[in-house]
Design a protein around this motif. Structure first.
Motif, PDB file in Angstrom:
ATOM      1  N   PHE A 145     -61.340  42.982  80.150  1.00  0.00           N
ATOM      2  CA  PHE A 145     -61.759  42.207  78.986  1.00  0.00           C
ATOM      3  C   PHE A 145     -60.959  40.912  78.985  1.00  0.00           C
ATOM      4  O   PHE A 145     -59.732  40.937  79.072  1.00  0.00           O
ATOM      5  N   LEU A 146     -61.646  39.769  78.893  1.00  0.00           N
ATOM      6  CA  LEU A 146     -60.953  38.481  78.916  1.00  0.00           C
ATOM      7  C   LEU A 146     -60.690  37.918  77.531  1.00  0.00           C
ATOM      8  O   LEU A 146     -59.710  37.215  77.322  1.00  0.00           O
ATOM      9  N   GLY A 147     -61.583  38.174  76.586  1.00  0.00           N
ATOM     10  CA  GLY A 147     -61.365  37.648  75.246  1.00  0.00           C
ATOM     11  C   GLY A 147     -62.654  37.431  74.490  1.00  0.00           C
ATOM     12  O   GLY A 147     -63.750  37.612  75.018  1.00  0.00           O
ATOM     13  N   ASP A 148     -62.495  37.056  73.223  1.00  0.00           N
ATOM     14  CA  ASP A 148     -63.621  36.732  72.353  1.00  0.00           C
ATOM     15  C   ASP A 148     -63.656  35.225  72.144  1.00  0.00           C
ATOM     16  O   ASP A 148     -62.607  34.578  72.006  1.00  0.00           O
ATOM     17  N   LEU A 168     -70.477  35.087  68.309  1.00  0.00           N
ATOM     18  CA  LEU A 168     -69.240  35.717  68.738  1.00  0.00           C
ATOM     19  C   LEU A 168     -69.541  36.313  70.099  1.00  0.00           C
ATOM     20  O   LEU A 168     -70.425  37.168  70.225  1.00  0.00           O
ATOM     21  N   THR A 169     -68.850  35.817  71.125  1.00  0.00           N
ATOM     22  CA  THR A 169     -69.114  36.239  72.495  1.00  0.00           C
ATOM     23  C   THR A 169     -67.922  37.019  73.031  1.00  0.00           C
ATOM     24  O   THR A 169     -66.808  36.501  73.072  1.00  0.00           O
ATOM     25  N   HIS A 170     -68.170  38.253  73.436  1.00  0.00           N
ATOM     26  CA  HIS A 170     -67.172  39.096  74.094  1.00  0.00           C
ATOM     27  C   HIS A 170     -67.305  38.825  75.593  1.00  0.00           C
ATOM     28  O   HIS A 170     -68.383  39.017  76.160  1.00  0.00           O
ATOM     29  N   VAL A 171     -66.220  38.386  76.227  1.00  0.00           N
ATOM     30  CA  VAL A 171     -66.280  38.017  77.637  1.00  0.00           C
ATOM     31  C   VAL A 171     -65.461  39.003  78.462  1.00  0.00           C
ATOM     32  O   VAL A 171     -64.282  39.244  78.181  1.00  0.00           O
ATOM     33  N   LEU A 190     -56.115  33.480  79.104  1.00  0.00           N
ATOM     34  CA  LEU A 190     -55.759  34.007  77.789  1.00  0.00           C
ATOM     35  C   LEU A 190     -54.583  34.953  77.924  1.00  0.00           C
ATOM     36  O   LEU A 190     -54.333  35.489  79.003  1.00  0.00           O
ATOM     37  N   PRO A 191     -53.858  35.204  76.847  1.00  0.00           N
ATOM     38  CA  PRO A 191     -52.821  36.230  76.908  1.00  0.00           C
ATOM     39  C   PRO A 191     -53.461  37.587  77.178  1.00  0.00           C
ATOM     40  O   PRO A 191     -54.664  37.751  77.013  1.00  0.00           O
TER      41      PRO A 191
END
Length: 144
Positions: A65-68, A83-86, A132-133
């Motif tokens: 999971f990379l981030g939203d 809202l995109t979940h990547v 991203l963190p």
């Protein structure tokens, strides 16, 4: 008063060497990552794998999971919010063929992302290596 519409999406970062798989929809100038809408009652990971099968005819595997990403845009008299979940994902197939006539898929390098108008825009810096963190993804909708 403008109409408003909300979209919940799941999208995949799929890499091949130094390139990323992108899509364009007929009649639109921007590009985006493969994936699409999450149905009500469906988990984001399940939706992403379904969308990869529908759009590309491939089975994918989610690796992280990379981030939203939140994004908005206006089209005609409607303001759209998403809202995109990547997720990072892999596919086995080398040849990519769209299974949907209104979509075109292609490989692009990080240098091409701005000129291809990749949206949501914060993805450009993320894909260029400004990661991203460490992220955590938990869902009560997922079965695996």
């Amino acid at each position: 008063m403008k109409k408003k519409q909300f979209h919940r999406l799941a999208r995949a970062v799929i890499r091949k060497g130094d390139s990323f798989l992108l899509a364009k929809a007929e009649g639109w100038q921007n590009s985006f990552l493969p994936g699409g809408h999450v149905e009500i009652g469906e988990g984001a990971e399940t939706a992403l794998l379904r969308e990869l099968q529908e759009e590309l005819g491939v089975k994918g595997k989610i690796t992280s999971f990379l981030g939203d990403f939140e994004h908005s845009w206006q089209h005609e008299d409607t303001m759209h919010f998403e809202l995109t979940h990547v997720f990072e994902a892999v596919i086995d197939e080398e040849q990519i063929e769209s299974q949907e006539p209104h979509l075109r898929f292609f490989w692009a390098t990080t240098e091409e992302l701005e000129e291809l108008d990749l949206q949501p825009y914060p993805l450009i810096n993320t894909l260029r290596g400004n990661q991203l963190p460490a992220s955590v993804w938990r869902s009560t909708l997922e079965t695996n």
